[in-house]
Design a protein around this motif. Structure first.
Motif, PDB file in Angstrom:
ATOM      1  N   THR A   1       5.670  -0.602  -2.119  1.00 31.58           N
ATOM      2  CA  THR A   1       5.142  -0.867  -3.462  1.00 31.58           C
ATOM      3  C   THR A   1       3.663  -1.226  -3.405  1.00 31.58           C
ATOM      4  OG1 THR A   1       7.307  -1.613  -4.246  1.00 31.58           O
ATOM      5  CG2 THR A   1       5.380  -2.269  -5.535  1.00 31.58           C
ATOM      6  N   THR A   2       3.325  -2.160  -2.530  1.00 29.53           N
ATOM      7  CA  THR A   2       1.925  -2.556  -2.399  1.00 29.53           C
ATOM      8  C   THR A   2       1.079  -1.403  -1.865  1.00 29.53           C
ATOM      9  OG1 THR A   2       2.534  -4.865  -2.011  1.00 29.53           O
ATOM     10  CG2 THR A   2       0.337  -4.184  -1.301  1.00 29.53           C
ATOM     11  N   ALA A   3       1.627  -0.651  -0.919  1.00 28.60           N
ATOM     12  CA  ALA A   3       0.887   0.482  -0.354  1.00 28.60           C
ATOM     13  C   ALA A   3       0.542   1.501  -1.436  1.00 28.60           C
ATOM     14  CB  ALA A   3       1.704   1.135   0.755  1.00 28.60           C
ATOM     15  N   VAL A   4       1.498   1.808  -2.278  1.00 34.39           N
ATOM     16  CA  VAL A   4       1.267   2.776  -3.361  1.00 34.39           C
ATOM     17  C   VAL A   4       0.251   2.225  -4.351  1.00 34.39           C
ATOM     18  CG1 VAL A   4       2.325   3.888  -5.372  1.00 34.39           C
ATOM     19  CG2 VAL A   4       3.470   3.962  -3.156  1.00 34.39           C
ATOM     20  N   ASP A   5       0.395   0.947  -4.726  1.00 32.33           N
ATOM     21  CA  ASP A   5      -0.539   0.340  -5.680  1.00 32.33           C
ATOM     22  C   ASP A   5      -1.971   0.369  -5.148  1.00 32.33           C
ATOM     23  OD1 ASP A   5       1.519  -0.148  -7.436  1.00 32.33           O
ATOM     24  OD2 ASP A   5       1.725  -2.277  -6.918  1.00 32.33           O
ATOM     25  N   LEU A   6      -2.142   0.031  -3.879  1.00 31.72           N
ATOM     26  CA  LEU A   6      -3.474   0.041  -3.274  1.00 31.72           C
ATOM     27  C   LEU A   6      -4.049   1.450  -3.208  1.00 31.72           C
ATOM     28  CD1 LEU A   6      -2.899  -2.479  -0.345  1.00 31.72           C
ATOM     29  CD2 LEU A   6      -4.498  -2.793  -2.242  1.00 31.72           C
ATOM     30  N   SER A   7      -3.191   2.386  -2.882  1.00 31.63           N
ATOM     31  CA  SER A   7      -3.627   3.778  -2.788  1.00 31.63           C
ATOM     32  C   SER A   7      -4.098   4.300  -4.139  1.00 31.63           C
ATOM     33  CB  SER A   7      -2.468   4.643  -2.261  1.00 31.63           C
ATOM     34  OG  SER A   7      -2.815   6.000  -2.274  1.00 31.63           O
ATOM     35  N   ARG A   8      -3.320   4.066  -5.168  1.00 28.81           N
ATOM     36  CA  ARG A   8      -3.692   4.544  -6.508  1.00 28.81           C
ATOM     37  C   ARG A   8      -4.938   3.827  -7.029  1.00 28.81           C
ATOM     38  NH1 ARG A   8      -0.266   7.933  -8.895  1.00 28.81           N
ATOM     39  NH2 ARG A   8       1.877   8.138  -8.139  1.00 28.81           N
TER      40      ARG A   8
ATOM     41  N   VAL B   1       1.502  -0.853   4.825  1.00 28.74           N
ATOM     42  CA  VAL B   1       2.354   0.141   5.484  1.00 28.74           C
ATOM     43  C   VAL B   1       2.982  -0.454   6.737  1.00 28.74           C
ATOM     44  CG1 VAL B   1       2.387   2.371   6.669  1.00 28.74           C
ATOM     45  CG2 VAL B   1       1.058   2.106   4.569  1.00 28.74           C
ATOM     46  N   GLU B   2       2.190  -1.217   7.481  1.00 25.86           N
ATOM     47  CA  GLU B   2       2.671  -1.803   8.735  1.00 25.86           C
ATOM     48  C   GLU B   2       3.830  -2.765   8.508  1.00 25.86           C
ATOM     49  OE1 GLU B   2       0.610  -3.475  12.775  1.00 25.86           O
ATOM     50  OE2 GLU B   2      -0.168  -4.217  10.866  1.00 25.86           O
ATOM     51  N   ARG B   3       3.773  -3.537   7.431  1.00 23.32           N
ATOM     52  CA  ARG B   3       4.850  -4.493   7.176  1.00 23.32           C
ATOM     53  C   ARG B   3       5.988  -3.895   6.359  1.00 23.32           C
ATOM     54  NH1 ARG B   3       0.622  -6.682   3.868  1.00 23.32           N
ATOM     55  NH2 ARG B   3       1.086  -6.458   1.634  1.00 23.32           N
ATOM     56  N   GLY B   4       5.900  -2.565   6.086  1.00 21.30           N
ATOM     57  CA  GLY B   4       6.984  -1.887   5.376  1.00 21.30           C
ATOM     58  C   GLY B   4       7.065  -2.251   3.914  1.00 21.30           C
ATOM     59  N   ASP B   5       5.911  -2.321   3.249  1.00 19.10           N
ATOM     60  CA  ASP B   5       5.834  -2.692   1.831  1.00 19.10           C
ATOM     61  C   ASP B   5       5.342  -1.484   1.028  1.00 19.10           C
ATOM     62  OD1 ASP B   5       5.358  -3.747  -0.660  1.00 19.10           O
ATOM     63  OD2 ASP B   5       4.086  -5.397   0.032  1.00 19.10           O
TER      64      ASP B   5
END
Length: 234
Positions: free
Chosen positions: A207-214, A201-205
């Protein structure tokens, strides 16, 4: 329809704070809660909002109501955090558990995606700083801090609706997630995964944030299903 606009979502917040106090052992079985008017004044909400929160807590089995001169709202005798969560897990079907997890994952993913697009890095740094102050060996402290951090992330989405729904779901599912926190290895893994989410989230990514969350939700629900089956639930 005719409820005051300013009180929307506040009942859920009052409910969550009281539930957190019960689940965290701050309020003990048999302890009397303040009267509705006193609660409303303490939380800065309307009496009707406090009444709605108490009703929700009664429906969850966390408090009971006694009538008469010495009546009022009391923490339920069965409101042991672990026992309550295990009973709730055993009473929840696998289908219902997966459905709740799907809903939670959808709301959380939407919130972190927007947060990754809208949040300032300094805001993420504040969340990380607060989490760093939590004792890794304290499962109750970690659960409280991670719940708050998840809601803070949702708030950074700048969507009031998503944040209110995240708060409601966090209050509903946090007691189940807390079951895994009892295991140091899982608590460590959860912490590391949340750190990675904050980094994304901090680096404005988004896609990765959503993948990690799911992925975090999938892992949690599978662990809960295994635990549920070990309890002999059908």
């Amino acid at each position: 329809m005719f409820q005051p606009i300013g009180d929307q979502g506040r009942a859920a917040l009052v409910e969550r704070r009281i539930a957190d106090a019960i689940m965290g052992g701050v309020l003990h079985a048999g302890e009397r809660l303040p009267a509705e008017t006193d609660l409303a004044q303490s939380f800065g909400v309307a009496p009707a909002t406090a009444r709605e929160a108490l009703l929700a807590l009664r429906e969850r089995g966390l408090i009971t109501t006694r009538r008469g001169r010495h009546g009022g709202s009391f923490v339920a005798d069965t409101a042991d955090p672990t026992t309550f969560a295990l009973d709730a897990l055993a009473a929840t079907s696998r289908v219902a558990l997966r459905d709740a997890a799907t809903h939670y994952a959808t709301i959380t993913a939407a919130a972190v995606e927007l947060a990754a697009r809208r949040a300032d890095p300094s805001e993420i740094a504040l969340i990380r700083h607060r989490l760093e102050r939590v004792d890794p060996a304290d499962p109750i402290g970690w659960r409280r801090a991670s719940d708050d951090a998840q809601i803070e992330l949702s708030a950074l989405s700048q969507s009031a609706r998503l944040t209110r729904e995240q708060m409601r779901l966090q209050a509903e599912l946090s007691p189940l997630f807390a079951l895994a926190d009892r295991e140091p290895e899982r608590r460590t893994a959860t912490r590391e995964r949340f750190w990675a989410l904050l980094d994304a989230v901090e680096r404005g990514d988004p896609t990765t944030a959503v993948d990690l969350s799911r992925a975090a939700v999938r892992d949690a629900v599978e662990w809960l299903i295994d635990l549920r089956e070990s309890l002999g639930a059908s």
